[in-house]
Design an enzyme around this catalytic site. Structure first.
Site, PDB file in Angstrom:
ATOM      1  N   ASP A  65      -3.341   2.403  -4.952  1.00 56.03           N
ATOM      2  CA  ASP A  65      -1.989   2.280  -4.417  1.00 56.03           C
ATOM      3  C   ASP A  65      -1.416   0.870  -4.575  1.00 56.03           C
ATOM      4  O   ASP A  65      -2.185  -0.078  -4.658  1.00 56.03           O
ATOM      5  CB  ASP A  65      -1.967   2.714  -2.943  1.00 56.03           C
ATOM      6  N   HIS A 120      -2.466  -2.968  -3.440  1.00 60.68           N
ATOM      7  CA  HIS A 120      -3.837  -2.744  -2.990  1.00 60.68           C
ATOM      8  C   HIS A 120      -4.759  -2.546  -4.194  1.00 60.68           C
ATOM      9  O   HIS A 120      -5.907  -2.987  -4.187  1.00 60.68           O
ATOM     10  CB  HIS A 120      -3.868  -1.525  -2.067  1.00 60.68           C
ATOM     11  N   GLU A 163       2.431  -0.726   4.467  1.00 61.68           N
ATOM     12  CA  GLU A 163       2.234   0.630   3.960  1.00 61.68           C
ATOM     13  C   GLU A 163       3.598   1.256   3.697  1.00 61.68           C
ATOM     14  O   GLU A 163       4.489   1.203   4.558  1.00 61.68           O
ATOM     15  CB  GLU A 163       1.499   1.495   4.989  1.00 61.68           C
ATOM     16  N   HIS A 211       0.854  -1.193   0.000  1.00 65.30           N
ATOM     17  CA  HIS A 211       0.000   0.000   0.000  1.00 65.30           C
ATOM     18  C   HIS A 211       0.889   1.241   0.000  1.00 65.30           C
ATOM     19  O   HIS A 211       2.097   1.155   0.158  1.00 65.30           O
ATOM     20  CB  HIS A 211      -0.818   0.073   1.293  1.00 65.30           C
TER      21      HIS A 211
END
Length: 182
Positions: A167, A157, A118, A36
């Site tokens: 993303d 993602h 992330e 992500h």
């Protein structure tokens, strides 16, 4: 260099526990890695806002955008910041709330069987060398730790929530990343 994992926690990650997790369904094996991106406020890096967001401590009045997301309860397992620093919010053995409505190869609810990482960034700003280096180290350790996780089961993602998410975006260099984990 390996990043040992003990009880689902990376030894070299800064722990920042999130309340936004639950148990994986019984018998579920980790078999997917989802990449992500996040920046708070959008397009701005640093400031600890992502950490506050994943801990339900984001101050809604600190930025107009924060008021639109402050009540959300989300998390990821890991955050890799621009300088390569790794923060961990949820044990890898537990179910972080990162994927939302999602499906991979026809299997819904990706949170059940995935790890979410992330990268501090946006779809259109190149990621830093330090981020790629940390992501490579983490990914190599995950591949060594979880037998059902393979390079073919690493995705963005955008691929598990098409039309809803974009993303990690075109700025993420997939060929570079996959070459680094061979």
């Amino acid at each position: 260099m390996s990043l040992p994992i003990a009880n689902g926690w990376l030894s070299e990650a800064q722990p920042c526990p999130s309340p936004n997790f639950n148990l994986r369904p019984v018998g579920t094996e980790i078999s997917l890695l989802v990449i992500h991106n996040i920046s708070l406020p959008p397009g701005q890096f640093g400031g600890g806002h992502v950490q506050a967001f994943f801990q339900n401590r984001l101050e809604a009045s600190a930025h107009p955008y924060f008021a639109t997301i402050a009540d959300l309860q989300v998390s990821a397992h890991l955050l890799i910041e621009r300088d390569g620093a790794i923060t961990q919010f949820v044990s890898l053995e537990e179910r972080a709330w990162h994927a939302g409505v999602s499906s991979f190869e026809g299997v819904a609810n990706c949170n059940d069987y995935s790890i979410g990482i992330e990268l501090e960034g946006t779809d259109d700003v190149p990621y830093s060398d330090a981020q790629y280096q940390s992501l490579e180290k983490v990914t190599r350790q995950l591949l060594a730790t979880y037998p059902k996780l393979t390079p073919a089961r690493i995705t963005g993602h955008d691929q598990i929530a098409p039309g809803r998410k974009t993303d990690p975006g075109p700025a993420f260099d997939w060929p570079r990343f996959f070459a680094s984990i061979k």
